[in-house]
Design a protein around this motif. Structure first.
Motif, PDB file in Angstrom:
ATOM      1  N   THR A  70      10.359  18.845  -0.463  1.00 20.82           N
ATOM      2  CA  THR A  70       9.924  20.242  -0.392  1.00 20.82           C
ATOM      3  C   THR A  70      10.646  21.054  -1.463  1.00 20.82           C
ATOM      4  N   VAL A  71       9.939  22.069  -1.963  1.00 17.72           N
ATOM      5  CA  VAL A  71      10.533  23.020  -2.912  1.00 17.72           C
ATOM      6  C   VAL A  71      10.109  24.420  -2.472  1.00 17.72           C
ATOM      7  N   LEU A 121       5.690  27.633  -2.244  1.00 15.01           N
ATOM      8  CA  LEU A 121       6.157  26.492  -1.463  1.00 15.01           C
ATOM      9  C   LEU A 121       5.389  25.239  -1.900  1.00 15.01           C
ATOM     10  N   GLU A 122       6.131  24.169  -2.068  1.00 18.26           N
ATOM     11  CA  GLU A 122       5.513  22.888  -2.397  1.00 18.26           C
ATOM     12  C   GLU A 122       6.013  21.838  -1.411  1.00 18.26           C
ATOM     13  N   ILE A 123       5.073  21.117  -0.787  1.00 12.08           N
ATOM     14  CA  ILE A 123       5.396  20.078   0.186  1.00 12.08           C
ATOM     15  C   ILE A 123       4.764  18.776  -0.280  1.00 12.08           C
ATOM     16  N   ALA A 124       5.569  17.705  -0.341  1.00  9.39           N
ATOM     17  CA  ALA A 124       5.078  16.426  -0.865  1.00  9.39           C
ATOM     18  C   ALA A 124       5.490  15.285   0.061  1.00  9.39           C
ATOM     19  N   PRO A 125       4.651  14.924   1.032  1.00  2.94           N
ATOM     20  CA  PRO A 125       4.932  13.751   1.873  1.00  2.94           C
ATOM     21  C   PRO A 125       4.408  12.475   1.217  1.00  2.94           C
ATOM     22  N   PRO A 180       0.840  -1.208   0.000  1.00  3.57           N
ATOM     23  CA  PRO A 180       0.000   0.000   0.000  1.00  3.57           C
ATOM     24  C   PRO A 180       0.870   1.251   0.000  1.00  3.57           C
ATOM     25  N   LYS A 181       0.354   2.312  -0.606  1.00  2.00           N
ATOM     26  CA  LYS A 181       1.139   3.543  -0.700  1.00  2.00           C
ATOM     27  C   LYS A 181       0.197   4.743  -0.752  1.00  2.00           C
ATOM     28  N   VAL A 182       0.660   5.860  -0.240  1.00  2.00           N
ATOM     29  CA  VAL A 182      -0.121   7.083  -0.243  1.00  2.00           C
ATOM     30  C   VAL A 182       0.836   8.266  -0.335  1.00  2.00           C
ATOM     31  N   ASN A 183       0.454   9.284  -1.105  1.00  2.00           N
ATOM     32  CA  ASN A 183       1.279  10.491  -1.168  1.00  2.00           C
ATOM     33  C   ASN A 183       0.405  11.693  -1.493  1.00  2.00           C
ATOM     34  N   ALA A 184       0.933  12.875  -1.224  1.00  2.00           N
ATOM     35  CA  ALA A 184       0.202  14.113  -1.447  1.00  2.00           C
ATOM     36  C   ALA A 184       1.184  15.208  -1.842  1.00  2.00           C
ATOM     37  N   ILE A 185       0.661  16.220  -2.541  1.00  2.00           N
ATOM     38  CA  ILE A 185       1.454  17.391  -2.902  1.00  2.00           C
ATOM     39  C   ILE A 185       0.623  18.631  -2.573  1.00  2.00           C
ATOM     40  N   LEU A 186       1.150  19.479  -1.712  1.00  2.00           N
ATOM     41  CA  LEU A 186       0.486  20.732  -1.351  1.00  2.00           C
ATOM     42  C   LEU A 186       1.283  21.886  -1.947  1.00  2.00           C
ATOM     43  N   ASN A 187       0.635  22.652  -2.820  1.00  2.00           N
ATOM     44  CA  ASN A 187       1.273  23.804  -3.448  1.00  2.00           C
ATOM     45  C   ASN A 187       0.603  25.075  -2.918  1.00  2.00           C
TER      46      ASN A 187
END
Length: 245
Positions: free
Chosen positions: A148-149, A114-118, A102-109
């Motif tokens: 992060t960017v 700022l971009e955060i991707a856990p 199983p896998k999960v990820n997200a990208i918040l821009n």
């Protein structure tokens, strides 16, 4: 003889499902005999019963939280069941391996500043041997990543990639946890045609490569030599394409 069948392949809005199967007959497989003096002799024989069935599922979506922030997220499940046929000391046995990931990820821009991707994934593996000489095995491997960017300062871009690996079942004298942090600072100039950068690989100087591998007739904990911390400087030049006349 090998045959592959894609049973389901569906890709819709935000959803993808793929189910496939692979069967092999008359596969040339090594036959190993261990002598009393511990020397090994290997010959080859044609055997049947090899197969591999896999299921992949994924879902992704995008939502605007407010006027400043956009969230993209997805989750999925990869699973695989395989069967191999082995011959050791004239004993024929099967090895059935089941893997679920199983896998999960997200990208918040946020405002393109700022971009955060856990992300997180875990792989569960179960190996079952048909012979009593080998003990069935269950183990897992975990990976947490944060990328992060930062674009807050004009012409500068700061990127970080942090990985945490956890292998709870490896032998005690191997490192079970690894934290790898890579960081890069870019500076663009000459109308963004040239980018100077500095990259620090393995900032914490903790990188190791430890992995548990499931083979047809044994389980192996593998420690590989890897690069430790290093610095890299460079220039990237972007050439525009010529307009066609």
């Amino acid at each position: 003889m090998e045959s592959t069948i894609v049973l389901i392949s569906k890709k819709g809005k935000g959803v993808q499902v793929i189910l496939s199967a692979n069967f092999i007959e008359d596969l040339v497989s090594p036959t190993t005999t261990v002598n009393s003096d511990l020397t090994k002799e290997t010959t080859y024989a044609n055997v049947n019963g090899f197969y591999n069935v896999s299921l992949e599922f994924g879902y992704n979506a995008k939502t605007r939280i407010n006027t400043n922030a956009v969230l993209t997220y997805n989750f999925g499940l990869d699973s695989r069941v395989s069967n191999t046929v082995n011959i050791n000391n004239n004993i024929l046995f099967n090895t059935k391996t089941t893997t679920v990931k199983p896998k999960v990820n997200a990208i918040l821009n946020w405002k393109n500043v700022l971009e955060i991707a856990p992300s997180y994934n875990v792989r569960f593996t179960a190996a079952k041997f048909s012979t009593l000489d080998l003990q069935n095995q269950r183990f897992s491997q975990h990976n947490i990543r944060l990328k992060t960017v930062l674009f807050a300062i004009k012409d500068f871009e700061w990127r970080n990639d942090i990985d945490y690996f956890h292998n709870p079942k490896v032998v005690s004298n191997f490192q079970k946890n690894t934290l790898l942090w890579n960081t890069t600072l870019d500076y663009s100039f000459l109308k963004n045609k040239v980018t100077a950068f500095i990259k620090i690989y393995d900032l914490l100087n903790q990188n190791t490569s430890v992995v548990r591998i499931n083979n047809s007739n044994f389980i192996e904990d593998n420690l590989s030599s890897v690069l430790k911390r290093y610095f890299m400087f460079g220039l990237k030049w972007r050439f525009d394409t010529f307009n066609s006349k």
